[in-house]
Design a protein around this motif. Structure first.
Motif, PDB file in Angstrom:
ATOM      1  N   LEU A 129       5.296   0.032  -6.704  1.00  0.00           N
ATOM      2  CA  LEU A 129       5.303  -0.799  -5.499  1.00  0.00           C
ATOM      3  C   LEU A 129       6.209  -1.998  -5.736  1.00  0.00           C
ATOM      4  O   LEU A 129       6.148  -2.634  -6.792  1.00  0.00           O
ATOM      5  CB  LEU A 129       3.894  -1.263  -5.151  1.00  0.00           C
ATOM      6  CG  LEU A 129       3.737  -2.057  -3.839  1.00  0.00           C
ATOM      7  CD1 LEU A 129       2.364  -1.794  -3.220  1.00  0.00           C
ATOM      8  CD2 LEU A 129       3.923  -3.558  -4.036  1.00  0.00           C
ATOM      9  N   SER A 182       7.582  -5.504  -3.523  1.00  0.00           N
ATOM     10  CA  SER A 182       7.549  -6.309  -2.301  1.00  0.00           C
ATOM     11  C   SER A 182       8.518  -7.476  -2.442  1.00  0.00           C
ATOM     12  O   SER A 182       8.798  -7.936  -3.548  1.00  0.00           O
ATOM     13  CB  SER A 182       6.142  -6.824  -2.002  1.00  0.00           C
ATOM     14  OG  SER A 182       5.777  -7.840  -2.907  1.00  0.00           O
ATOM     15  N   GLN A 197      11.461  -2.754   6.391  1.00  0.00           N
ATOM     16  CA  GLN A 197      12.734  -2.198   5.945  1.00  0.00           C
ATOM     17  C   GLN A 197      13.332  -3.103   4.870  1.00  0.00           C
ATOM     18  O   GLN A 197      13.331  -4.335   5.016  1.00  0.00           O
ATOM     19  CB  GLN A 197      13.701  -2.083   7.116  1.00  0.00           C
ATOM     20  CG  GLN A 197      13.293  -1.055   8.156  1.00  0.00           C
ATOM     21  CD  GLN A 197      13.189   0.348   7.570  1.00  0.00           C
ATOM     22  OE1 GLN A 197      14.065   0.793   6.835  1.00  0.00           O
ATOM     23  NE2 GLN A 197      12.096   1.036   7.886  1.00  0.00           N
ATOM     24  N   LYS A 226       6.679  -8.617   2.046  1.00  0.00           N
ATOM     25  CA  LYS A 226       6.824  -7.335   2.724  1.00  0.00           C
ATOM     26  C   LYS A 226       7.014  -6.226   1.683  1.00  0.00           C
ATOM     27  O   LYS A 226       7.805  -6.359   0.746  1.00  0.00           O
ATOM     28  CB  LYS A 226       8.030  -7.338   3.667  1.00  0.00           C
ATOM     29  CG  LYS A 226       8.037  -8.470   4.681  1.00  0.00           C
ATOM     30  CD  LYS A 226       6.866  -8.381   5.643  1.00  0.00           C
ATOM     31  CE  LYS A 226       6.927  -9.496   6.681  1.00  0.00           C
ATOM     32  NZ  LYS A 226       5.735  -9.471   7.573  1.00  0.00           N
ATOM     33  N   ILE A 227       6.299  -5.131   1.862  1.00  0.00           N
ATOM     34  CA  ILE A 227       6.412  -4.002   0.949  1.00  0.00           C
ATOM     35  C   ILE A 227       7.655  -3.197   1.321  1.00  0.00           C
ATOM     36  O   ILE A 227       7.755  -2.657   2.425  1.00  0.00           O
ATOM     37  CB  ILE A 227       5.161  -3.108   1.009  1.00  0.00           C
ATOM     38  CG1 ILE A 227       3.924  -3.895   0.560  1.00  0.00           C
ATOM     39  CG2 ILE A 227       5.346  -1.867   0.133  1.00  0.00           C
ATOM     40  CD1 ILE A 227       2.618  -3.172   0.790  1.00  0.00           C
ATOM     41  N   VAL A 228       8.592  -3.103   0.384  1.00  0.00           N
ATOM     42  CA  VAL A 228       9.848  -2.398   0.660  1.00  0.00           C
ATOM     43  C   VAL A 228       9.955  -1.084  -0.115  1.00  0.00           C
ATOM     44  O   VAL A 228      10.886  -0.299   0.108  1.00  0.00           O
ATOM     45  CB  VAL A 228      11.068  -3.287   0.336  1.00  0.00           C
ATOM     46  CG1 VAL A 228      11.065  -4.511   1.240  1.00  0.00           C
ATOM     47  CG2 VAL A 228      11.088  -3.705  -1.137  1.00  0.00           C
ATOM     48  N   HIS A 283       7.069   1.800  -1.945  1.00  0.00           N
ATOM     49  CA  HIS A 283       5.709   2.162  -2.377  1.00  0.00           C
ATOM     50  C   HIS A 283       5.642   3.682  -2.426  1.00  0.00           C
ATOM     51  O   HIS A 283       5.548   4.345  -1.387  1.00  0.00           O
ATOM     52  CB  HIS A 283       4.673   1.596  -1.401  1.00  0.00           C
ATOM     53  CG  HIS A 283       3.259   1.741  -1.882  1.00  0.00           C
ATOM     54  ND1 HIS A 283       2.161   1.556  -1.048  1.00  0.00           N
ATOM     55  CD2 HIS A 283       2.745   2.052  -3.107  1.00  0.00           C
ATOM     56  CE1 HIS A 283       1.048   1.738  -1.743  1.00  0.00           C
ATOM     57  NE2 HIS A 283       1.377   2.054  -2.988  1.00  0.00           N
ATOM     58  N   LYS A 284       5.732   4.242  -3.627  1.00  0.00           N
ATOM     59  CA  LYS A 284       5.818   5.686  -3.765  1.00  0.00           C
ATOM     60  C   LYS A 284       4.971   6.184  -4.928  1.00  0.00           C
ATOM     61  O   LYS A 284       4.727   5.470  -5.896  1.00  0.00           O
ATOM     62  CB  LYS A 284       7.276   6.116  -3.968  1.00  0.00           C
ATOM     63  CG  LYS A 284       8.171   5.816  -2.778  1.00  0.00           C
ATOM     64  CD  LYS A 284       9.552   6.428  -2.933  1.00  0.00           C
ATOM     65  CE  LYS A 284      10.404   6.169  -1.702  1.00  0.00           C
ATOM     66  NZ  LYS A 284      11.710   6.845  -1.772  1.00  0.00           N
ATOM     67  N   LYS A 338      -1.491  -1.386  -4.426  1.00  0.00           N
ATOM     68  CA  LYS A 338      -1.529  -2.250  -3.236  1.00  0.00           C
ATOM     69  C   LYS A 338      -2.509  -3.409  -3.414  1.00  0.00           C
ATOM     70  O   LYS A 338      -2.207  -4.553  -3.057  1.00  0.00           O
ATOM     71  CB  LYS A 338      -1.917  -1.407  -2.013  1.00  0.00           C
ATOM     72  CG  LYS A 338      -2.168  -2.208  -0.731  1.00  0.00           C
ATOM     73  CD  LYS A 338      -0.901  -2.755  -0.115  1.00  0.00           C
ATOM     74  CE  LYS A 338      -1.185  -3.593   1.132  1.00  0.00           C
ATOM     75  NZ  LYS A 338      -1.897  -2.847   2.180  1.00  0.00           N
ATOM     76  N   PRO A 394       4.394  -3.001   5.214  1.00  0.00           N
ATOM     77  CA  PRO A 394       5.717  -2.411   4.956  1.00  0.00           C
ATOM     78  C   PRO A 394       6.784  -3.002   5.860  1.00  0.00           C
ATOM     79  O   PRO A 394       6.524  -3.450   6.976  1.00  0.00           O
ATOM     80  CB  PRO A 394       5.500  -0.928   5.264  1.00  0.00           C
ATOM     81  CG  PRO A 394       4.025  -0.716   5.207  1.00  0.00           C
ATOM     82  CD  PRO A 394       3.409  -1.998   5.661  1.00  0.00           C
ATOM     83  N   LYS A 429      -0.357   7.493  -3.257  1.00  0.00           N
ATOM     84  CA  LYS A 429      -0.082   6.059  -3.286  1.00  0.00           C
ATOM     85  C   LYS A 429      -1.344   5.211  -3.424  1.00  0.00           C
ATOM     86  O   LYS A 429      -1.289   4.098  -3.952  1.00  0.00           O
ATOM     87  CB  LYS A 429       0.681   5.639  -2.023  1.00  0.00           C
ATOM     88  CG  LYS A 429       2.111   6.145  -1.974  1.00  0.00           C
ATOM     89  CD  LYS A 429       2.927   5.457  -0.886  1.00  0.00           C
ATOM     90  CE  LYS A 429       2.398   5.728   0.498  1.00  0.00           C
ATOM     91  NZ  LYS A 429       3.271   5.127   1.552  1.00  0.00           N
TER      92      LYS A 429
END
Length: 429
Positions: A66, A68, A33, A72-74, A76-77, A313, A31, A92
């Motif tokens: 998800l 990315s 920002q 980078k994962i920005v 994921h809910k 993921k 993850p 998740k």
């Protein structure tokens, strides 16, 4: 003299080092920002609102999304319910039946063996599975008893044909031609998934005796070609198909939640397949298959075209390997040159969608698709699954989007196109 030799040796060593390229090792997906990789938090929040509204409006019972960017994962809910009847909330790390998203993984396994020099893509499949030796095309069909006549095909099915759905094989129960539905049913072909005690070898050998839609290479017809290649992988590698995937893809990439049949400690994370009936979401009944196939039954049929279950993921990890040209976290799965070839146009103008072509593993956006808007840059690759899952990965923007759901039957679901369109609109660099 000795001193001069030492100086010369040091200079030579430095020169050699300067000519040796450094090995690029990517990081695992973690993850970050959104702002750090050029994604707008405000625009991502629109996606969150859209998915929340879709649950409220009963478009879907639940979902995991998800996104990315640059590895980078920005976003994921999880949303809604994994099973409404038991009030089980979506998480998740929920596990979904990914159905046809299995195909790209099987294609990757084929190309791992290709890189080892085990075969050429234009080798006939009959070289490895002799039952395919006499390719024949459906000529006449008798509706009363499903009997038929055939005529010889003008060429044999190749491995490339199987990868690109141009072999002429059909897809039985989901085939667009009712004649092939009946022929496959009468022959006892296992098309997608099953709890029965069946092997891919037995099903593929039955399939090899059946007629084709068309001459190999003449048309794109979605097919069981990747199931045939699952058995082909067993023959060429000398390993059971499921073990080959685990050894050469899942374990190296740490895709610990991707399986044909889930270990017992993961059963509780499997999302129920649901349909909307009488104003509520209910578990989908047993039809020609039992939706609980990943956790019950004989657990012997490893469908290369539709059998895997996974998480958002895990599948993002698989796609990131492709965006990294075949490598992730120091694990080289495919060569950069192989990935380049795989993403090329292998179906010419046979693919029906004018915005895309079909590669060796994915649908790929062309220039027309890029200019039409909302589906990514030219070169974006994608596909989806029978139970309402989807993915896309854009090599130019280094963006991955995954939206996992588990539904059957008619819905009012609009989340698929909205999610993809809104992901690209959230790029803010």
């Amino acid at each position: 003299m000795k001193r001069l030799c030492l100086i010369f040796l040091c200079i030579s060593t430095l020169s050699i080092s300067a000519q040796t390229p450094s090995v690029q090792v990517s990081d695992p997906l973690v993850p970050a920002q959104p702002e750090s990789v050029g994604m707008s938090p405000d625009r991502l929040s629109r996606i969150n609102t859209m998915l929340e509204n879709a649950i409220t409006e009963n478009q879907v019972p639940g979902a995991v999304a998800l996104i990315s960017k640059d590895g980078k994962i920005v976003f994921h809910k999880a949303y809604g319910m994994a099973e409404n009847a038991s009030n089980k909330e979506m998480e998740k790390d929920a596990i979904f039946r990914i159905a046809s998203q299995t195909k790209a993984i099987t294609s990757t396994a084929v190309m791992i063996l290709w890189e080892q020099g085990k075969f050429r893509l234009d080798d006939p499949i009959s070289k490895f599975i002799p039952e395919f030796g006499e390719a024949q095309i459906l000529d006449t069909f008798n509706q009363s008893d499903s009997s038929y006549t055939v005529r010889p095909a003008d060429k044999q099915i190749t491995i490339r044909h199987l990868l690109t759905h141009t072999s002429g094989l059909g897809y039985g129960v989901i085939d667009g031609d009712d004649r092939f539905k009946k022929i496959y049913a009468k022959a006892g072909i296992t098309d997608l998934f099953t709890t029965e005690n069946i092997t891919i070898e037995s099903s593929v050998k039955k399939l090899a005796r059946l007629p084709l839609h068309h001459n190999p290479g003449d048309a794109y017809v979605y097919s069981e070609g990747l199931d045939v290649l699952g058995y082909f992988i067993e023959i060429v590698s000398g390993m059971p198909f499921d073990e080959f995937l685990k050894t050469h893809i899942f374990d190296p990439l740490e895709m610990d939640d991707t399986w044909f049949y889930l270990p017992k400690d993961k059963h509780g994370r499997l999302v129920s397949v649901q349909h909307f009936e009488e104003g509520q979401w209910k578990k989908y009944p047993v039809t020609f298959y039992d939706t609980d196939y990943p956790i019950k039954g004989a657990k012997r049929f490893f469908s290369g075209g539709a059998g895997l279950s996974s998480t958002a993921k895990d599948y993002a990890t698989f796609l990131q390997m492709y965006l990294n040209n075949g490598e992730l976290n120091g694990q080289r799965i495919l060569s950069r040159t192989t990935v380049q070839s795989m993403l090329g146009n292998h179906t010419s103008n046979l693919f029906a969608d004018p915005k895309k072509y079909y590669s060796l593993a994915f649908g790929v956006v062309n220039g027309i698709g890029q200019d039409a808007g909302g589906i990514g840059s030219q070169g974006t690759f994608d596909w989806g699954g029978y139970f309402n899952t989807q993915y896309f990965a854009d090599p130019k923007e280094q963006v991955i989007g995954i939206l996992m759901k588990q539904t059957q039957g008619r819905t009012t679901d609009q989340t698929g196109w909205k999610f993809r369109q809104m992901v690209f609109a959230a790029i803010d660099d």
